[in-house]
Enzyme design. Sequence first.
Site, PDB file in Angstrom:
ATOM      1  N   CYS A 127      22.582  -3.486 -22.105  1.00 37.94           N
ATOM      2  CA  CYS A 127      22.401  -3.014 -20.737  1.00 37.94           C
ATOM      3  C   CYS A 127      22.493  -1.491 -20.751  1.00 37.94           C
ATOM      4  O   CYS A 127      23.530  -0.935 -21.047  1.00 37.94           O
ATOM      5  CB  CYS A 127      23.514  -3.592 -19.873  1.00 37.94           C
ATOM      6  SG  CYS A 127      23.504  -2.990 -18.204  1.00 37.94           S
ATOM      7  N   HIS A 129      39.670  -4.047 -33.277  1.00 40.01           N
ATOM      8  CA  HIS A 129      39.799  -4.714 -31.972  1.00 40.01           C
ATOM      9  C   HIS A 129      39.100  -6.069 -31.888  1.00 40.01           C
ATOM     10  O   HIS A 129      39.214  -6.768 -30.883  1.00 40.01           O
ATOM     11  CB  HIS A 129      39.363  -3.794 -30.826  1.00 40.01           C
ATOM     12  CG  HIS A 129      37.889  -3.558 -30.689  1.00 40.01           C
ATOM     13  ND1 HIS A 129      37.129  -4.205 -29.745  1.00 40.01           N
ATOM     14  CD2 HIS A 129      37.051  -2.729 -31.335  1.00 40.01           C
ATOM     15  CE1 HIS A 129      35.868  -3.770 -29.829  1.00 40.01           C
ATOM     16  NE2 HIS A 129      35.802  -2.869 -30.791  1.00 40.01           N
ATOM     17  N   SER A 185      36.375  -3.263 -37.942  1.00 36.63           N
ATOM     18  CA  SER A 185      37.011  -2.724 -36.744  1.00 36.63           C
ATOM     19  C   SER A 185      38.201  -3.586 -36.360  1.00 36.63           C
ATOM     20  O   SER A 185      38.159  -4.815 -36.515  1.00 36.63           O
ATOM     21  CB  SER A 185      35.957  -2.723 -35.626  1.00 36.63           C
ATOM     22  OG  SER A 185      36.489  -2.192 -34.456  1.00 36.63           O
ATOM     23  N   THR A 226      31.979   1.789 -35.137  1.00 37.47           N
ATOM     24  CA  THR A 226      30.855   2.713 -34.995  1.00 37.47           C
ATOM     25  C   THR A 226      31.016   3.910 -35.926  1.00 37.47           C
ATOM     26  O   THR A 226      30.076   4.312 -36.608  1.00 37.47           O
ATOM     27  CB  THR A 226      30.738   3.178 -33.528  1.00 37.47           C
ATOM     28  OG1 THR A 226      30.572   2.012 -32.704  1.00 37.47           O
ATOM     29  CG2 THR A 226      29.564   4.110 -33.323  1.00 37.47           C
TER      30      THR A 226
HETATM   31  N1  PLP Z   1      28.970  -3.553 -35.327  1.00 41.68           N
HETATM   32  C1  PLP Z   1      29.023  -4.752 -34.719  1.00 41.68           C
HETATM   33  C2  PLP Z   1      28.317  -5.927 -35.336  1.00 41.68           C
HETATM   34  C3  PLP Z   1      29.725  -4.900 -33.523  1.00 41.68           C
HETATM   35  O1  PLP Z   1      29.757  -6.083 -32.917  1.00 41.68           O
HETATM   36  C4  PLP Z   1      30.380  -3.768 -32.974  1.00 41.68           C
HETATM   37  C5  PLP Z   1      31.098  -3.859 -31.681  1.00 41.68           C
HETATM   38  O2  PLP Z   1      30.756  -4.633 -30.824  1.00 41.68           O
HETATM   39  C6  PLP Z   1      30.324  -2.549 -33.665  1.00 41.68           C
HETATM   40  C7  PLP Z   1      29.600  -2.482 -34.840  1.00 41.68           C
HETATM   41  C8  PLP Z   1      31.023  -1.321 -33.152  1.00 41.68           C
HETATM   42  O3  PLP Z   1      32.418  -1.428 -33.363  1.00 41.68           O
HETATM   43  P1  PLP Z   1      33.440  -0.534 -32.500  1.00 41.68           P
HETATM   44  O4  PLP Z   1      33.452  -1.130 -31.133  1.00 41.68           O
HETATM   45  O5  PLP Z   1      34.763  -0.685 -33.190  1.00 41.68           O
HETATM   46  O6  PLP Z   1      32.937   0.851 -32.535  1.00 41.68           O
END
Ligand code: PLP
Length: 382
Positions: free
Chosen positions: A322, A199, A197, A71
């Site tokens: 949600c 995780h 990201s 994010t």
């Molecule tokens: N973009 C996509 C396509 C994602 O699937 C996610 C998380 O689910 C994010 C951005 C956000 O990543 P983070 O959870 O590391 O902030």
Amino acid sequence: MNVYADHAATTPLDARVLEAMLPFLRERFYNPSSLYAGGFTVRRAIEEARALIAAYFGCAAGELYFTSGGTESVNLAVLGAVRAAGRKGRIVIGATEHHAVSETARALEKEGFSVAVVLCNAQGLITPEALEQSMDDRVVLVSVMWANNETGIIQPVAQLCNITRRHGALFHTDAVQALGSRRIRLDEIPVDLLSCSSHKIYGPKGCGLLFVRGNTQIAPIFHGGQQEKRLRGGTENPAAIIGFGKAVELLEAEREDRRTLQKTIARHFLKRILDIPGILYNSPQDSVIPGFVSLSIAGVESEPLLFHLGMQGVDASMGAACHSQVIEPSFVLRAMGVPESHIRGSVRFSYGKDSTLDEADHAAKALISVVGKLRKHIYENG
Ligand code: PLP
């Protein structure tokens, strides 16, 4: 049996990643900016992780900036690039972007930028032709995700990037979901900005990366110290960064085996459930993240479906956001034209590197039984 089929939401921390991280949570606790031996050791470990990830992507280490996650990377890319452009131009995004992108674009709209949304086709793809129609000389940035988080559908990023650059705009891609499933070579695909990201690839939460090509201008989105070449102030999170590096190293070594296994498991699962009457498989095309199965089922609602799957030991997810207890039908599936009769019964199974065929069998049996029960309940109770 407990089945975790929600790897698109997050992945468990790999034990080898945890082992690499632990010293940096304990004895090597130093601030990497400190000018004594402990600080230097931590700084060196961070730079080794950066170099390792840069080699994986085929870019320079100096083009990678560590952040707190996907994010933040997306916010830094989108806000930072358009603000640095110095004019109130236009941002073009895909219709199926994650909220990290679409909400950031909406925030920019309030600052006076204009936003254009490119619709996807029935296969969930942003086509080069559709993007071309949205391009003009006002566009400063295009942001289209590499792979979708609800359906796993992979976008033709190289083509979209070429169109964007031809029009003199910057191209950003949200590669958060794509990272674990495909070889991303930044020396082959000329994206200007890429977010990912840790995780989602068995690394720790709260750690992400932004790639900024060459001398692309980016303005910081928050202000503070001189870390990350002044683009992202604040004391680094060494343990998480080292964990992210280890997760990328393991991905490099195991990616093809993971892909093959996840593909086999998804196919096995699909074979068992596709006879359920009124079921739609939302991403039958080849270019989908291995292990992803997005389904929409007529005559059931996602929330009770997931609740009862959970009662049978199967953790899956909804194809919908949600917010404050209100379940909204998925905008991604709606954009793809999934019929209203099915869309409220959407569910996503995402298998990972440690999933097994037995787990897929268990999940399939649970899905068949839960759908039957819910439909019977609706039939009997109106
Ligand atoms: N973009 C996509 C396509 C994602 O699937 C996610 C998380 O689910 C994010 C951005 C956000 O990543 P983070 O959870 O590391 O902030």
